[in-house]
Write a protein that holds these residues in place. Structure first.
Motif, mmCIF file in Angstrom:
data_model
loop_
_atom_site.group_PDB
_atom_site.id
_atom_site.type_symbol
_atom_site.label_atom_id
_atom_site.label_comp_id
_atom_site.label_asym_id
_atom_site.label_seq_id
_atom_site.Cartn_x
_atom_site.Cartn_y
_atom_site.Cartn_z
ATOM 1 N N ALA A 82 0.827 -1.209 0.000
ATOM 2 C CA ALA A 82 0.000 0.000 0.000
ATOM 3 C C ALA A 82 0.859 1.257 0.000
ATOM 4 C CB ALA A 82 -0.934 -0.006 1.213
ATOM 5 N N LEU A 83 1.930 1.259 0.800
ATOM 6 C CA LEU A 83 2.802 2.430 0.865
ATOM 7 C C LEU A 83 3.596 2.593 -0.423
ATOM 8 C CD1 LEU A 83 3.979 4.784 2.464
ATOM 9 C CD2 LEU A 83 5.629 3.186 3.470
ATOM 10 N N ALA A 84 4.166 1.495 -0.924
ATOM 11 C CA ALA A 84 4.947 1.575 -2.158
ATOM 12 C C ALA A 84 4.077 2.039 -3.323
ATOM 13 C CB ALA A 84 5.569 0.218 -2.474
ATOM 14 N N HIS A 85 2.872 1.512 -3.405
ATOM 15 C CA HIS A 85 1.967 1.896 -4.489
ATOM 16 C C HIS A 85 1.659 3.392 -4.444
ATOM 17 C CE1 HIS A 85 -1.156 1.499 -7.484
ATOM 18 N NE2 HIS A 85 -2.075 1.938 -6.654
ATOM 19 N N LEU A 86 1.431 3.915 -3.254
ATOM 20 C CA LEU A 86 1.133 5.341 -3.113
ATOM 21 C C LEU A 86 2.340 6.200 -3.485
ATOM 22 C CD1 LEU A 86 -0.888 7.497 -2.193
ATOM 23 C CD2 LEU A 86 -0.035 7.179 0.136
ATOM 24 N N LEU A 87 3.499 5.877 -2.933
ATOM 25 C CA LEU A 87 4.694 6.684 -3.177
ATOM 26 C C LEU A 87 5.120 6.635 -4.635
ATOM 27 C CD1 LEU A 87 6.838 5.744 -0.038
ATOM 28 C CD2 LEU A 87 5.375 7.745 -0.355
ATOM 29 N N ASN A 88 4.911 5.506 -5.292
ATOM 30 C CA ASN A 88 5.354 5.334 -6.678
ATOM 31 C C ASN A 88 4.595 6.215 -7.671
ATOM 32 O OD1 ASN A 88 7.400 3.473 -6.271
ATOM 33 N ND2 ASN A 88 6.063 1.701 -6.508
ATOM 34 N N HIS A 89 3.537 6.836 -7.243
ATOM 35 C CA HIS A 89 2.791 7.723 -8.136
ATOM 36 C C HIS A 89 3.508 9.050 -8.401
ATOM 37 C CE1 HIS A 89 -0.648 5.011 -7.638
ATOM 38 N NE2 HIS A 89 -1.212 5.653 -8.640
ATOM 39 N N PHE A 90 4.619 9.300 -7.712
ATOM 40 C CA PHE A 90 5.257 10.605 -7.807
ATOM 41 C C PHE A 90 6.747 10.452 -8.042
ATOM 42 C CE2 PHE A 90 1.622 10.689 -4.985
ATOM 43 C CZ PHE A 90 0.817 11.621 -5.620
ATOM 44 N N GLY A 91 7.312 11.354 -8.849
ATOM 45 C CA GLY A 91 8.721 11.310 -9.176
ATOM 46 C C GLY A 91 9.578 11.902 -8.081
ATOM 47 N N SER A 92 10.870 11.624 -8.155
ATOM 48 C CA SER A 92 11.777 12.064 -7.099
ATOM 49 C C SER A 92 11.939 13.573 -7.050
ATOM 50 C CB SER A 92 13.150 11.407 -7.287
ATOM 51 O OG SER A 92 13.798 11.884 -8.456
ATOM 52 N N SER A 93 11.488 14.283 -8.086
ATOM 53 C CA SER A 93 11.587 15.744 -8.051
ATOM 54 C C SER A 93 10.765 16.333 -6.912
ATOM 55 C CB SER A 93 11.107 16.340 -9.379
ATOM 56 O OG SER A 93 9.768 15.955 -9.646
ATOM 57 N N LEU A 94 9.740 15.623 -6.437
ATOM 58 C CA LEU A 94 8.918 16.124 -5.332
ATOM 59 C C LEU A 94 9.521 15.787 -3.975
ATOM 60 C CD1 LEU A 94 5.294 15.288 -6.568
ATOM 61 C CD2 LEU A 94 6.671 17.322 -6.989
ATOM 62 N N TYR A 95 10.218 14.664 -3.861
ATOM 63 C CA TYR A 95 10.755 14.210 -2.581
ATOM 64 C C TYR A 95 12.203 14.655 -2.338
ATOM 65 C CZ TYR A 95 7.014 10.613 -2.984
ATOM 66 O OH TYR A 95 5.836 9.940 -3.133
ATOM 67 N N SER A 96 12.927 14.945 -3.390
ATOM 68 C CA SER A 96 14.382 15.058 -3.302
ATOM 69 C C SER A 96 14.853 16.196 -2.408
ATOM 70 C CB SER A 96 14.977 15.239 -4.698
ATOM 71 O OG SER A 96 14.914 14.029 -5.417
ATOM 72 N N TYR A 97 16.033 15.968 -1.811
ATOM 73 C CA TYR A 97 16.717 16.925 -0.947
ATOM 74 C C TYR A 97 15.919 17.230 0.316
ATOM 75 C CZ TYR A 97 19.179 17.197 -5.314
ATOM 76 O OH TYR A 97 19.847 16.849 -6.455
ATOM 77 N N LYS A 98 15.180 16.218 0.773
ATOM 78 C CA LYS A 98 14.481 16.298 2.048
ATOM 79 C C LYS A 98 14.695 14.963 2.762
ATOM 80 C CE LYS A 98 10.908 18.863 -0.394
ATOM 81 N NZ LYS A 98 9.512 18.799 -0.885
ATOM 82 N N PRO A 99 14.726 14.962 4.088
ATOM 83 C CA PRO A 99 14.963 13.715 4.807
ATOM 84 C C PRO A 99 13.676 12.934 5.052
ATOM 85 C CG PRO A 99 14.868 15.504 6.370
ATOM 86 C CD PRO A 99 14.705 16.124 4.995
ATOM 87 N N SER A 100 13.849 11.681 5.381
ATOM 88 C CA SER A 100 12.727 10.840 5.765
ATOM 89 C C SER A 100 13.114 10.033 7.000
ATOM 90 C CB SER A 100 12.319 9.898 4.624
ATOM 91 O OG SER A 100 13.389 9.035 4.279
ATOM 92 N N ALA A 101 12.101 9.556 7.702
ATOM 93 C CA ALA A 101 12.316 8.675 8.854
ATOM 94 C C ALA A 101 11.585 7.364 8.596
ATOM 95 C CB ALA A 101 11.804 9.324 10.135
ATOM 96 N N ILE A 102 12.240 6.263 8.891
ATOM 97 C CA ILE A 102 11.664 4.933 8.708
ATOM 98 C C ILE A 102 11.093 4.448 10.035
ATOM 99 C CG2 ILE A 102 12.179 2.522 8.186
ATOM 100 C CD1 ILE A 102 14.365 3.535 6.281
ATOM 101 N N VAL A 103 9.813 4.105 10.007
ATOM 102 C CA VAL A 103 9.129 3.587 11.198
ATOM 103 C C VAL A 103 8.419 2.303 10.792
ATOM 104 C CG1 VAL A 103 7.449 4.048 13.011
ATOM 105 C CG2 VAL A 103 8.761 5.950 12.018
ATOM 106 N N THR A 104 8.783 1.193 11.400
ATOM 107 C CA THR A 104 8.141 -0.079 11.085
ATOM 108 C C THR A 104 7.546 -0.686 12.351
ATOM 109 O OG1 THR A 104 10.182 -1.370 11.368
ATOM 110 C CG2 THR A 104 9.699 -0.516 9.153
ATOM 111 N N TYR A 105 6.640 -1.620 12.156
ATOM 112 C CA TYR A 105 5.942 -2.220 13.295
ATOM 113 C C TYR A 105 5.458 -3.608 12.911
ATOM 114 C CZ TYR A 105 1.798 -1.091 10.575
ATOM 115 O OH TYR A 105 0.869 -1.020 9.566
ATOM 116 N N SER A 106 5.057 -4.358 13.911
ATOM 117 C CA SER A 106 4.470 -5.669 13.654
ATOM 118 C C SER A 106 3.610 -6.075 14.837
ATOM 119 C CB SER A 106 5.561 -6.722 13.427
ATOM 120 O OG SER A 106 6.267 -6.971 14.626
ATOM 121 N N ALA A 107 2.777 -7.084 14.605
ATOM 122 C CA ALA A 107 2.020 -7.685 15.696
ATOM 123 C C ALA A 107 2.863 -8.726 16.419
ATOM 124 C CB ALA A 107 0.746 -8.326 15.158
#
Length: 217
Positions: A96-121
């Motif tokens: 679901a996350l990959a599908h959403l993010l893949n709709h946009f090119g790196s020109s919108l995300y580039s030169y900004k940081p991200s944080a990775i947060v994962t979880y599980s049951a």
């Protein structure tokens, strides 16, 4: 500065129980951003209307993309950083996350940081998905900070609002979350200053198609 918190799940069925742990974890991240004075907006795949078959935003003629894609593209472009919240699917980030993010090119995300947060049951907290996400987010242009957040048995840590359940030690978890959040804020401020400086030497990210990364042939 403003940040987008992406909820990497759209499943509302059980098992596992409760069905949508990602929303709890995302709300917990938002609380730590707020505690640091950082405004945020949730990006929920259940609230973004994506067309089928898949067609990315950058492949539409200018001004012809569907309104939901245009609106989210504007949000991504305006944000100073991103919090990517994902469960683990086959040692990878959520579809679901990959599908959403893949709709946009790196020109919108580039030169900004991200944080990775994962979880599980279960007991691993999605840590193996996080390894995959580092490569993915680096290719997208929003390089992840070094600290990551992994939440095993998230249903035993947070309630529906992202608050701690009874018996959970808040100081331990706040400090753990804040290590990543503070790195995100530090890099977002640094990157924002550099973007404002407007260096003519800044390489351009692709704006129309990933083939713009290809070597001359």
């Amino acid at each position: 500065m403003t940040f987008l918190v992406f909820i990497g799940s759209e499943r509302q069925s059980t098992p596992p129980h409760p069905a949508r742990l990602g929303e709890r974890v995302a709300r917990a991240c938002a609380q730590r951003l707020a505690a640091s004075g950082a405004p945020h907006t949730f990006v929920d795949p259940l609230e973004v209307e994506l067309l089928s078959p898949f067609k990315p935003h950058f492949s539409y003629p200018r001004g012809k993309a569907p309104d939901p894609l245009d609106a989210l593209a504007e949000q991504i472009a305006a944000a100073d950083g991103y919090v990517m919240v994902s469960p683990e699917y086959n040692h990878s980030m959520s579809p679901a996350l990959a599908h959403l993010l893949n709709h946009f090119g790196s020109s919108l995300y580039s030169y900004k940081p991200s944080a990775i947060v994962t979880y599980s049951a279960g007991q691993w907290g999605g840590a193996r998905a996080a390894v995959n996400m580092r490569t993915y987010l680096g290719e997208l242009g929003c390089l992840p900070v070094s600290a990551m957040i992994h939440v095993p048995k998230a249903q035993e840590v947070f309630d529906d609002s992202g608050d701690y359940l009874d018996g959970v030690e808040p100081d331990h978890w706040d400090g753990y979350f804040d290590r990543t959040i503070k790195q995100l804020l530090w890099w977002a401020e640094a990157a924002g200053r550099q973007r404002a400086y407007g260096s003519a030497d800044t390489p351009t990210a692709f704006t129309r198609a990933p083939s713009q990364r290809n070597a001359p042939g």
